[in-house]
Scaffold this motif. Sequence first.
Motif, mmCIF file in Angstrom:
data_model
loop_
_atom_site.group_PDB
_atom_site.id
_atom_site.type_symbol
_atom_site.label_atom_id
_atom_site.label_comp_id
_atom_site.label_asym_id
_atom_site.label_seq_id
_atom_site.Cartn_x
_atom_site.Cartn_y
_atom_site.Cartn_z
ATOM 1 N N ILE A 185 0.854 -1.185 0.000
ATOM 2 C CA ILE A 185 0.000 0.000 0.000
ATOM 3 C C ILE A 185 0.887 1.231 0.000
ATOM 4 O O ILE A 185 1.852 1.312 0.766
ATOM 5 C CB ILE A 185 -0.925 0.005 1.238
ATOM 6 N N VAL A 186 0.574 2.187 -0.878
ATOM 7 C CA VAL A 186 1.310 3.445 -0.924
ATOM 8 C C VAL A 186 0.311 4.585 -0.790
ATOM 9 O O VAL A 186 -0.621 4.711 -1.589
ATOM 10 C CB VAL A 186 2.117 3.599 -2.234
ATOM 11 N N MET A 187 0.511 5.406 0.240
ATOM 12 C CA MET A 187 -0.284 6.619 0.440
ATOM 13 C C MET A 187 0.580 7.800 0.011
ATOM 14 O O MET A 187 1.719 7.932 0.477
ATOM 15 C CB MET A 187 -0.666 6.770 1.913
ATOM 16 N N SER A 188 0.048 8.669 -0.854
ATOM 17 C CA SER A 188 0.817 9.807 -1.381
ATOM 18 C C SER A 188 0.028 11.100 -1.208
ATOM 19 O O SER A 188 -1.170 11.142 -1.490
ATOM 20 C CB SER A 188 1.118 9.611 -2.869
ATOM 21 N N TRP A 189 0.724 12.155 -0.752
ATOM 22 C CA TRP A 189 0.153 13.490 -0.626
ATOM 23 C C TRP A 189 1.051 14.461 -1.389
ATOM 24 O O TRP A 189 2.274 14.428 -1.237
ATOM 25 C CB TRP A 189 0.130 13.948 0.829
ATOM 26 N N ILE A 236 -0.904 19.616 7.627
ATOM 27 C CA ILE A 236 -0.391 20.038 6.319
ATOM 28 C C ILE A 236 -1.352 19.456 5.282
ATOM 29 O O ILE A 236 -1.212 18.308 4.873
ATOM 30 C CB ILE A 236 1.053 19.557 6.073
ATOM 31 N N PRO A 237 -2.374 20.225 4.875
ATOM 32 C CA PRO A 237 -3.357 19.698 3.936
ATOM 33 C C PRO A 237 -2.767 19.530 2.540
ATOM 34 O O PRO A 237 -1.831 20.222 2.147
ATOM 35 C CB PRO A 237 -4.458 20.774 3.929
ATOM 36 N N ALA A 238 -3.352 18.599 1.785
ATOM 37 C CA ALA A 238 -2.915 18.340 0.412
ATOM 38 C C ALA A 238 -4.083 18.571 -0.543
ATOM 39 O O ALA A 238 -5.198 18.135 -0.287
ATOM 40 C CB ALA A 238 -2.416 16.903 0.281
ATOM 41 N N ARG A 239 -3.796 19.249 -1.648
ATOM 42 C CA ARG A 239 -4.815 19.405 -2.697
ATOM 43 C C ARG A 239 -4.927 18.137 -3.543
ATOM 44 O O ARG A 239 -5.910 17.943 -4.239
ATOM 45 C CB ARG A 239 -4.474 20.587 -3.589
ATOM 46 N N ALA A 240 -3.889 17.304 -3.484
ATOM 47 C CA ALA A 240 -3.884 16.070 -4.270
ATOM 48 C C ALA A 240 -3.351 14.934 -3.409
ATOM 49 O O ALA A 240 -2.434 15.122 -2.605
ATOM 50 C CB ALA A 240 -3.020 16.233 -5.514
ATOM 51 N N ALA A 241 -3.950 13.748 -3.572
ATOM 52 C CA ALA A 241 -3.515 12.577 -2.822
ATOM 53 C C ALA A 241 -3.983 11.328 -3.558
ATOM 54 O O ALA A 241 -4.909 11.374 -4.366
ATOM 55 C CB ALA A 241 -4.084 12.599 -1.404
ATOM 56 N N GLN A 242 -3.306 10.225 -3.252
ATOM 57 C CA GLN A 242 -3.670 8.949 -3.869
ATOM 58 C C GLN A 242 -3.303 7.823 -2.928
ATOM 59 O O GLN A 242 -2.323 7.917 -2.189
ATOM 60 C CB GLN A 242 -2.916 8.784 -5.190
ATOM 61 N N LEU A 243 -4.087 6.771 -2.956
ATOM 62 C CA LEU A 243 -3.771 5.559 -2.217
ATOM 63 C C LEU A 243 -3.834 4.402 -3.200
ATOM 64 O O LEU A 243 -4.829 4.238 -3.907
ATOM 65 C CB LEU A 243 -4.770 5.369 -1.070
ATOM 66 N N THR A 244 -2.755 3.626 -3.273
ATOM 67 C CA THR A 244 -2.730 2.469 -4.161
ATOM 68 C C THR A 244 -2.555 1.196 -3.356
ATOM 69 O O THR A 244 -1.879 1.183 -2.316
ATOM 70 C CB THR A 244 -1.598 2.549 -5.205
ATOM 71 N N ILE A 245 -3.186 0.130 -3.829
ATOM 72 C CA ILE A 245 -2.998 -1.210 -3.269
ATOM 73 C C ILE A 245 -2.509 -2.101 -4.392
ATOM 74 O O ILE A 245 -3.174 -2.241 -5.422
ATOM 75 C CB ILE A 245 -4.305 -1.780 -2.698
#
Length: 194
Positions: free
Chosen positions: A119-123, A150-159
């Motif tokens: 799992i990869v969480m990206s901000w 620290i808010p993010a306008r873009a994020a993704q979570l991959t499995i």
Amino acid sequence: MAAPVQQMVDPHDVVMTGENSFIRLSKDGGKSLVTRASHWRVLWSPAGQGHVLFFQLDKKPKIYSDNVGMTRYLQSQIEKLLHEPFADESLPVIDAQFERTGHSLATVEERVLSREDEIVMSWWELIDPFILTMPPGAMKRPLGVYSTFIPARAAQLTINGEACPGAVFEQERFGKPSSSCCLAWSESWTRPRK
């Protein structure tokens, strides 16, 4: 007349200190969530230190951790206040390894590796940070929390290389521009001293 002495030490007991970054993705602008993840890096708690990822895609929560006892402590003390499905102590805890890559001026990634899942969480596209200060009793919660968001306008979570559904949505927090996906660092939870 002498000036009153300013209190420099918080009077409450510490429940834990560390980080609790999260990703919450929606397909309808925030009316409902399709992907929800809460990542903890615990630097100190009475149950030790370590990492845990509470993850929910559709309905069924999953838990990944490198310290089961600390995970159960977080469930019983804090997650029951944040998201009740993550507080279910009958859920199995999947053994995993944790690593952070990137940096807070560009893209931050939290990587979780178990026997079956990666799992990869990206901000990224990070907004100016602000400090949340909520003493015990605020918002009718028995615990207080102090955290640098620290808010993010873009994020993704991959499995396993596949991106989870949903998108980041704007979410103002107490008058500050924010989003549904935030790094929450330097986070400490407190309770009134007995």
